[in-house]
Design an enzyme around this catalytic site. Structure first.
Site, mmCIF file in Angstrom:
data_model
loop_
_atom_site.group_PDB
_atom_site.id
_atom_site.type_symbol
_atom_site.label_atom_id
_atom_site.label_comp_id
_atom_site.label_asym_id
_atom_site.label_seq_id
_atom_site.Cartn_x
_atom_site.Cartn_y
_atom_site.Cartn_z
ATOM 1 N N ARG A 105 0.843 -1.194 0.000
ATOM 2 C CA ARG A 105 0.000 0.000 0.000
ATOM 3 C C ARG A 105 0.884 1.253 0.000
ATOM 4 O O ARG A 105 1.967 1.274 0.612
ATOM 5 C CB ARG A 105 -0.820 -0.046 1.281
ATOM 6 C CG ARG A 105 -1.802 1.078 1.493
ATOM 7 C CD ARG A 105 -3.075 0.824 0.789
ATOM 8 N NE ARG A 105 -4.174 1.658 1.248
ATOM 9 C CZ ARG A 105 -5.183 1.996 0.452
ATOM 10 N NH1 ARG A 105 -5.224 1.599 -0.805
ATOM 11 N NH2 ARG A 105 -6.182 2.716 0.909
ATOM 12 N N THR A 377 -10.200 0.588 -8.813
ATOM 13 C CA THR A 377 -9.068 -0.190 -8.414
ATOM 14 C C THR A 377 -9.086 -1.322 -9.413
ATOM 15 O O THR A 377 -9.887 -1.318 -10.323
ATOM 16 C CB THR A 377 -9.335 -0.631 -6.949
ATOM 17 O OG1 THR A 377 -9.308 0.531 -6.139
ATOM 18 C CG2 THR A 377 -8.437 -1.685 -6.396
ATOM 19 N N THR A 395 -4.111 -0.580 -7.037
ATOM 20 C CA THR A 395 -4.963 0.574 -7.283
ATOM 21 C C THR A 395 -4.188 1.870 -7.453
ATOM 22 O O THR A 395 -3.078 2.009 -6.929
ATOM 23 C CB THR A 395 -5.946 0.730 -6.086
ATOM 24 O OG1 THR A 395 -6.836 1.798 -6.330
ATOM 25 C CG2 THR A 395 -5.219 0.996 -4.770
ATOM 26 N N GLU A 416 -4.221 8.170 -3.518
ATOM 27 C CA GLU A 416 -4.562 7.316 -2.370
ATOM 28 C C GLU A 416 -4.689 8.099 -1.075
ATOM 29 O O GLU A 416 -5.284 7.622 -0.111
ATOM 30 C CB GLU A 416 -3.485 6.235 -2.209
ATOM 31 C CG GLU A 416 -4.022 4.901 -1.768
ATOM 32 C CD GLU A 416 -4.897 4.270 -2.815
ATOM 33 O OE1 GLU A 416 -6.077 4.038 -2.528
ATOM 34 O OE2 GLU A 416 -4.411 4.022 -3.942
ATOM 35 N N ASP A 419 -7.900 8.221 0.803
ATOM 36 C CA ASP A 419 -8.402 7.123 1.645
ATOM 37 C C ASP A 419 -8.124 7.356 3.128
ATOM 38 O O ASP A 419 -8.587 6.605 3.973
ATOM 39 C CB ASP A 419 -7.808 5.778 1.200
ATOM 40 C CG ASP A 419 -8.615 5.138 0.078
ATOM 41 O OD1 ASP A 419 -9.704 5.656 -0.239
ATOM 42 O OD2 ASP A 419 -8.169 4.127 -0.478
ATOM 43 N N SER A 448 -7.815 0.851 3.702
ATOM 44 C CA SER A 448 -8.278 0.357 2.405
ATOM 45 C C SER A 448 -9.474 -0.568 2.600
ATOM 46 O O SER A 448 -9.752 -1.024 3.712
ATOM 47 C CB SER A 448 -7.135 -0.425 1.745
ATOM 48 O OG SER A 448 -7.589 -1.098 0.604
ATOM 49 N N SER A 449 -10.172 -0.847 1.501
ATOM 50 C CA SER A 449 -11.223 -1.869 1.511
ATOM 51 C C SER A 449 -10.844 -3.065 0.651
ATOM 52 O O SER A 449 -11.635 -3.998 0.498
ATOM 53 C CB SER A 449 -12.534 -1.291 0.978
ATOM 54 O OG SER A 449 -12.996 -0.273 1.817
HETATM 55 N N1 GLY Z 1 -8.527 2.874 -2.928
HETATM 56 C C1 GLY Z 1 -9.495 1.876 -2.686
HETATM 57 C C2 GLY Z 1 -9.144 0.993 -1.526
HETATM 58 O O1 GLY Z 1 -7.990 0.922 -1.162
HETATM 59 O O2 GLY Z 1 -10.005 0.383 -0.950
#
Ligand code: GLY
Length: 568
Positions: A105, A377, A395, A416, A419, A448-449
């Site tokens: 990430r 993503t 993503t 990002e 987020d 994140s999801s």
């Molecule tokens: N940017 C979407 C996620 O990380 O969930």
């Protein structure tokens, strides 16, 4: 239902034994290499170029990780809206009978501050965290792919990168679907950026060549991650930060300091499967496990409800409400905040949350407190003939990220930073609200999801699944798993079925896609229960592989330009 009864037994025995889900899985039966082997490898990718790259590498004797690296670099060329060098992601791996999770990430630059997106009035300015240089976190993709290769790759790094370099140099055919997305994104990501000038070269039905990107990829192939985090590419990223109306924060020191992290995956049992999925800084794995278990716990309410009937959607929304309440408060980067993973996945806790579900009407939004005391993503899935698997979601955040193309290097930077919770309590671009656990801090990863997930049965890969969709990611994966295993739909139908979504806020709102049948009776049934209906674009792009016996079956989502290949 048989599966639910089995789950209940497992949950009960876990609760009695006081085992965490991770420990329970460590005791799961281990399959010998010969039992894990498959009749073929397979890939489900968001486009055909990504699928062919994996096919080429699998045919050369590469394993699932080699194939995943080839697909990831290829999508950075042919799927520019989300495939990337300038973003980050998560890779869930099942290799030689063991589960792994790689977190690559993006991180907040060292100069980031908690209030960096607040305006003079103290309100979060979403424009700053979505478009332009300041929206970009330090990219993690190249470091992550290099880590995965160093640990598991069978082929050389150059072999894995070769398909992407050829496509950047020689070009790929642009589809009308891609130019449609470009057109839709331009009014946002083109504002004050160099996006439109870059995108002008992409015409439907014509070949798009990216010589600068080919050179960047060649540097990475020749020098490894140093070809990105140091030298010419790093110089170009840093120079880009000073261009345009909004200056960015990424420095040479940020790039050199970036590290991908191997983490313990979330591992849990459900319906006789062992689920391997994403831990924090993703909320996805915890949320997915909570959703699957709450549904199984309330089999009394779900029994006999038709898939996607008004009552079914209501019951799922009741579950989603509780999951999003927890997400907003407890979840963040585990290197910065203590995330109560064991408590949030404790079967007794989840059962207690499930008991609060109101079967007749939506529970009042304000009353759904977090329960503990004090699209875009892209995803691909791969299996190899040895029975290894990779589930990878990565993503740029929104389509085309921050809309910033690194000049002279030919790739897009992420947005990002959106987020993070710019102002705790204020929704991000997906409309989800976060708390202080997800506040901005230097070096921290935004929540994140993303939910790259692998299901095992008796130690053998049974399914590999994931999707884009921001806050819709884990609710989409949940729906496909429920469709496949509770409703026993064939995988293609399970992926193709319409998906619905609720996320606590806006209150009592069900989001529906234009895709698939949406009858007046269903709309009426939901309104009668007190829901507001809101339309949205298509929901996710699931790329899934199910192993039937020893044979992989691929199911790219019909919603976009996905492609699946079985590789013999
Ligand atoms: N940017 C979407 C996620 O990380 O969930």
């Amino acid at each position: 239902m048989k599966g639910a009864a089995r789950l209940f037994g497992l949950v009960l025995s876990l609760a009695l034994a006081g085992l965490s889900p991770t420990l329970a899985a460590a005791r799961a039966p281990h399959a010998a290499a010969s039992q894990r082997a498959l009749a073929a490898g397979a890939v489900a990718s968001p486009d055909i170029y990504g699928a062919r790259a994996a096919q080429a590498v699998l045919r050369q004797g590469g394993n699932a990780v080699d194939a995943a690296i080839a697909t990831a670099f290829t999508l950075a060329v042919t799927y520019p809206e989300a495939g990337n060098l300038g973003g980050g992601g998560f890779m869930t791996v099942y290799m030689d009978g063991k589960p792994y999770f790689l977190d690559y990430r993006e991180t907040a630059p060292a100069a980031a501050t908690a209030g960096m997106y607040l305006n003079a009035a103290g309100d979060a300015d979403p424009n700053l965290s979505i478009v332009g240089n300041l929206a970009a976190g330090v990219p993690g993709t190249v470091r992550g792919l290099a880590e995965a290769h160093a640990r598991f790759g069978k082929l050389s790094w150059k072999q894995d990168m070769a398909p992407a370099i050829a496509l950047a140099r020689d070009g790929f055919m642009v589809t009308p679907q891609l130019t449609g997305i470009l057109k839709g994104a331009s009014p946002s990501v083109g504002k004050g950026t160099n996006f439109d000038a870059w995108a002008a070269g992409m015409k439907a039905g014509q070949r798009f060549r990216q010589p600068q990107l080919a050179e960047t990829l060649q540097r990475i192939a020749d020098q490894g991650p140093d070809g990105f985090y140091k030298g010419v590419t790093a110089d170009r990223i840093v120079a880009q930060m000073a261009r345009g109306p909004i200056k960015g924060l990424i420095t040479h020191a940020d790039l050199e300091a970036y590290k991908a992290v191997w983490r313990e995956p979330i591992v849990g049992d459900w319906h006789g499967f062992t689920l391997i999925t994403a831990p924090p800084p993703s909320s996805g794995g915890i949320a997915l496990l909570q959703m699957l278990r709450m549904k199984a716990d309330r089999e009394d309410l779900f029994r006999g409800q038709a898939l996607n009937s008004a009552q079914y959607i209501h019951l799922v929304a009741e579950i989603e409400k509780r999951v999003f309440a927890d997400r907003a408060v407890y979840l963040g980067d585990p290197d910065f905040v203590k995330v109560p993973v064991a408590a949030l996945t404790d079967p007794a806790y989840i059962a207690g949350r499930a008991r609060q579900i109101d079967s007749a009407k939506p529970s009042p939004t304000e009353g759904v407190a977090p329960g503990l005391e004090k699209p875009q993503t892209t995803h691909f899935s791969v299996v190899d003939r040895w029975g290894n698997a990779v589930s990878n979601t990565y993503t740029l955040n929104g389509w085309f990220g921050a809309g910033v193309v690194v000049e002279g290097a030919g790739f897009l930077l992420n947005d990002e930073m959106d987020d993070f919770s710019a102002k705790p309590g204020t929704p991000n671009m997906y409309g989800v609200v976060g708390g202080t656990a997800n506040a901005i801090a230097p070096g921290k990863r935004p929540l994140s999801s993303m939910t790259p997930t692998i299901l095992l049965k008796d130690g053998r890969v049974a399914m590999v699944i994931g999707t884009p969709g921001g806050s819709r990611i884990f609710t989409s994966v949940f729906q496909v798993l429920a469709n496949a295993y509770d409703f026993r739909l064939p995988l293609k139908a399970a992926v193709g079925a319409p998906r619905y979504h609720h996320q606590l806020l806006p209150p009592n709102t069900i989001f529906a896609e234009p895709y698939g049948p949406y009858s007046p009776a269903l709309a009426q049934g939901l309104k009668a229960r007190g829901y507001v209906l809101q339309n949205q674009d298509y929901n996710g792009d699931i790329e899934a592989i199910e192993v039937m016996g020893r044979t992989p079956v691929v199911a790219p989502d019909p919603r976009a330009r996905g492609a699946g290949l079985v590789v013999r």
